[in-house]
Design an enzyme around this catalytic site. Structure first.
Site, PDB file in Angstrom:
ATOM      1  N   GLU A   1       0.865  -1.175   0.000  1.00  0.00           N
ATOM      2  CA  GLU A   1       0.000   0.000   0.000  1.00  0.00           C
ATOM      3  C   GLU A   1       0.903   1.226   0.000  1.00  0.00           C
ATOM      4  O   GLU A   1       1.765   1.364   0.865  1.00  0.00           O
ATOM      5  CB  GLU A   1      -0.899  -0.008   1.235  1.00  0.00           C
ATOM      6  CG  GLU A   1      -1.919   1.112   1.264  1.00  0.00           C
ATOM      7  CD  GLU A   1      -2.813   1.033   2.502  1.00  0.00           C
ATOM      8  OE1 GLU A   1      -4.050   1.018   2.327  1.00  0.00           O
ATOM      9  OE2 GLU A   1      -2.275   0.966   3.629  1.00  0.00           O
ATOM     10  N   ASN A   2       0.711   2.073  -1.001  1.00  0.00           N
ATOM     11  CA  ASN A   2       1.571   3.253  -1.130  1.00  0.00           C
ATOM     12  C   ASN A   2       3.048   2.869  -1.172  1.00  0.00           C
ATOM     13  O   ASN A   2       3.883   3.466  -0.494  1.00  0.00           O
ATOM     14  CB  ASN A   2       1.303   4.240   0.001  1.00  0.00           C
ATOM     15  CG  ASN A   2      -0.118   4.778  -0.017  1.00  0.00           C
ATOM     16  OD1 ASN A   2      -0.682   5.005  -1.085  1.00  0.00           O
ATOM     17  ND2 ASN A   2      -0.707   4.951   1.165  1.00  0.00           N
TER      18      ASN A   2
ATOM     19  N   ALA B   1       4.682   0.360   0.009  1.00  0.00           N
ATOM     20  CA  ALA B   1       5.290  -0.274   1.187  1.00  0.00           C
ATOM     21  C   ALA B   1       4.360  -1.364   1.706  1.00  0.00           C
ATOM     22  O   ALA B   1       3.129  -1.269   1.580  1.00  0.00           O
ATOM     23  CB  ALA B   1       5.547   0.754   2.284  1.00  0.00           C
TER      24      ALA B   1
ATOM     25  N   GLU C   1       4.071  -9.430   3.785  1.00  0.00           N
ATOM     26  CA  GLU C   1       5.316  -9.215   4.520  1.00  0.00           C
ATOM     27  C   GLU C   1       5.175  -8.118   5.574  1.00  0.00           C
ATOM     28  O   GLU C   1       4.258  -7.293   5.526  1.00  0.00           O
ATOM     29  CB  GLU C   1       6.438  -8.829   3.549  1.00  0.00           C
ATOM     30  CG  GLU C   1       6.739  -9.883   2.493  1.00  0.00           C
ATOM     31  CD  GLU C   1       7.929  -9.519   1.629  1.00  0.00           C
ATOM     32  OE1 GLU C   1       8.902  -8.916   2.149  1.00  0.00           O
ATOM     33  OE2 GLU C   1       7.888  -9.822   0.418  1.00  0.00           O
TER      34      GLU C   1
ATOM     35  N   THR D   1      15.461 -16.137   0.797  1.00  0.00           N
ATOM     36  CA  THR D   1      16.815 -16.277   1.356  1.00  0.00           C
ATOM     37  C   THR D   1      17.791 -15.321   0.685  1.00  0.00           C
ATOM     38  O   THR D   1      18.730 -15.730  -0.007  1.00  0.00           O
ATOM     39  CB  THR D   1      17.281 -17.738   1.228  1.00  0.00           C
ATOM     40  OG1 THR D   1      16.794 -18.297  -0.006  1.00  0.00           O
ATOM     41  CG2 THR D   1      16.766 -18.586   2.377  1.00  0.00           C
TER      42      THR D   1
END
Length: 427
Positions: free
Chosen positions: A173-174, A176, A216, A279
């Site tokens: 979102e925006n 990030a 994330e 990784t």
């Protein structure tokens, strides 16, 4: 394939003569435009039978021979060494070609609007080596609808080449990753139902076969909520004949706090069809100069992952880029590092007449140079040696396949060695 590190005074012609191949073949597989321009320490893929293995800590002739389907005597004889000779970390051993193992590959693609011709061309070049082309990303909105990326004909190129299209859903979102956005979705089954319905509509229309969640930087206390969300998603998507996968942050234990706390390896291993381990990014935009995916750290993640997740569900993540850091480095207030592809990094070393060093512990190449203003730079990147080390790690732990972030960063040696090491599964 074999790997050769360039020494002082060598040329493509002399190297080709040493291995019994033409210099043109070496230039083609490594995509070298100027045959006269080589850097000392530069790794080259040599298109010949067999490959070279770099001895790792804990290796023995027995363990290496066993992994490659050979006897100790056969391995020693092929390398003209004694059976009783001790091995040194970093020593190179020639391994004759062996039957290839079947693996799957997943490559993220992040198209911009409009999708460039260069990206379309590069996608067409690489889809033959892919099991999945993962479209990054469809961004979840707080009401459960999606912002879709531009895709042009990329999904059709994948389908025509027998690669499955994966639909990546993110909590961006925006520009990030937003923990708040993800929590809003997790707390509302109504929003989830709308989201799942829209995903299924798009998947059916475009032809996506896997739904891949890349959520994330979540709140660690939302761990159970994320697991419950994935279980509901699995039930909807499996009923529609689709698979479900997730991207997992690199963890070495079941840490439940911090930015990785919400990623539950054991639960994902039970819920989803496969996972991609991210990784990489030990060296990153705002770090001190270092390897992006140092082998010991990567292996620690893999060791933990196989304790919690079936090996048949694990993709090993691999970066297709490195970084160029300029002094003063970011932790001391300097500029963020600049991302470079492996091909760009090598060409930079040639242009700067820099000697490429190889860190045998991190299994990564690096070099330094001074720019026109006198500022010192340090570059860490990937080359044939570092990617072969990751392929050897995949074989050692018998993982499902390789995941790459991302298309558009030129690394021709990766694709040559991938084909040399493995048969790519098509579904």
């Amino acid at each position: 394939m074999q790997i050769h590190a360039v020494s002082q005074g060598e040329s493509l012609y002399s190297i080709g003569k040493r291995y019994g191949v033409s210099w043109e073949e070496i230039a083609e597989v490594n995509e070298i435009g100027n045959s006269e321009a080589l850097a000392i320490g530069q790794a080259l893929v040599i298109p010949s039978d067999g490959n070279m293995y770099t001895v790792q800590p804990g290796d023995s002739l027995y363990s290496i021979a066993q992994r490659n389907g050979m006897t100790i005597t056969q391995l020693a004889n092929r390398n003209n060494i004694s059976i009783s000779a001790p091995l040194s970390v970093g020593q190179r051993l020639y391994i004759p070609s062996a039957p290839k193992r079947n693996v799957e590959t997943l490559l993220y693609v992040e198209p911009r609007t409009p999708v460039s011709e260069a990206m379309i061309t590069e996608t067409a070049r690489r889809v033959g080596d892919l099991t999945y082309l993962a479209m990054f990303s469809y961004q979840v909105k707080r009401d459960g609808t999606l912002d879709a990326p531009s895709t042009a004909n990329l999904t059709q190129l994948a389908a025509d080449a027998g690669a499955l299209n994966a639909m990546v859903i993110s909590n961006l979102e925006n520009f990030a990753f937003s923990a708040e956005l993800a929590r809003d979705v997790f707390l509302s089954t109504g929003v989830q139902d709308l989201l799942f319905t829209e995903i299924l509509e798009i998947a059916g229309r475009v032809g996506y076969r896997d739904i891949h969640f890349d959520f994330e930087l979540l709140f660690p206390e939302d761990r159970a909520l994320y697991n419950a969300f994935l279980r509901r998603a699995r039930d909807r998507f499996h009923a529609a004949g689709l698979t479900l996968s997730t991207a997992l942050a690199p963890k070495t234990s079941d840490v439940r706090t911090g930015i990785y706390g919400a990623h539950d390896y054991k639960a994902h291993g039970e819920i989803v069809d496969f996972v991609s381990l991210m990784t990489y990014e030990w060296g990153y935009t705002y770090s001190e100069p270092q390897a992006v995916s140092p082998l010991p750290q990567v292996e620690q993640v893999v060791k933990y992952a196989v304790q919690e997740i079936p090996r048949s569900k694990i993709f090993l993540g691999q970066n297709l880029y490195g970084y160029d850091w300029q002094e003063p480095y970011p932790p001391q207030g300097g500029q963020p590092a600049k991302a470079v592809s492996p091909k760009q990094a090598t060409e930079l070393a040639v242009a700067q007449r820099a000697r490429i060093e190889y860190d045998s512990t991190a299994q990564a190449p690096h070099f330094s140079y001074y720019d026109a203003s006198g500022a010192r730079h340090e570059v860490w990147f990937e080359d044939a040696r570092s990617i072969q080390a990751k392929f050897d790690l995949l074989k050692k732990y018998r993982l499902r396949g390789m995941m790459y972030w991302k298309l558009g960063l030129a690394f021709p040696q990766n694709w040559a060695l991938l084909e040399s090491n493995f048969n790519i599964v098509k579904k």
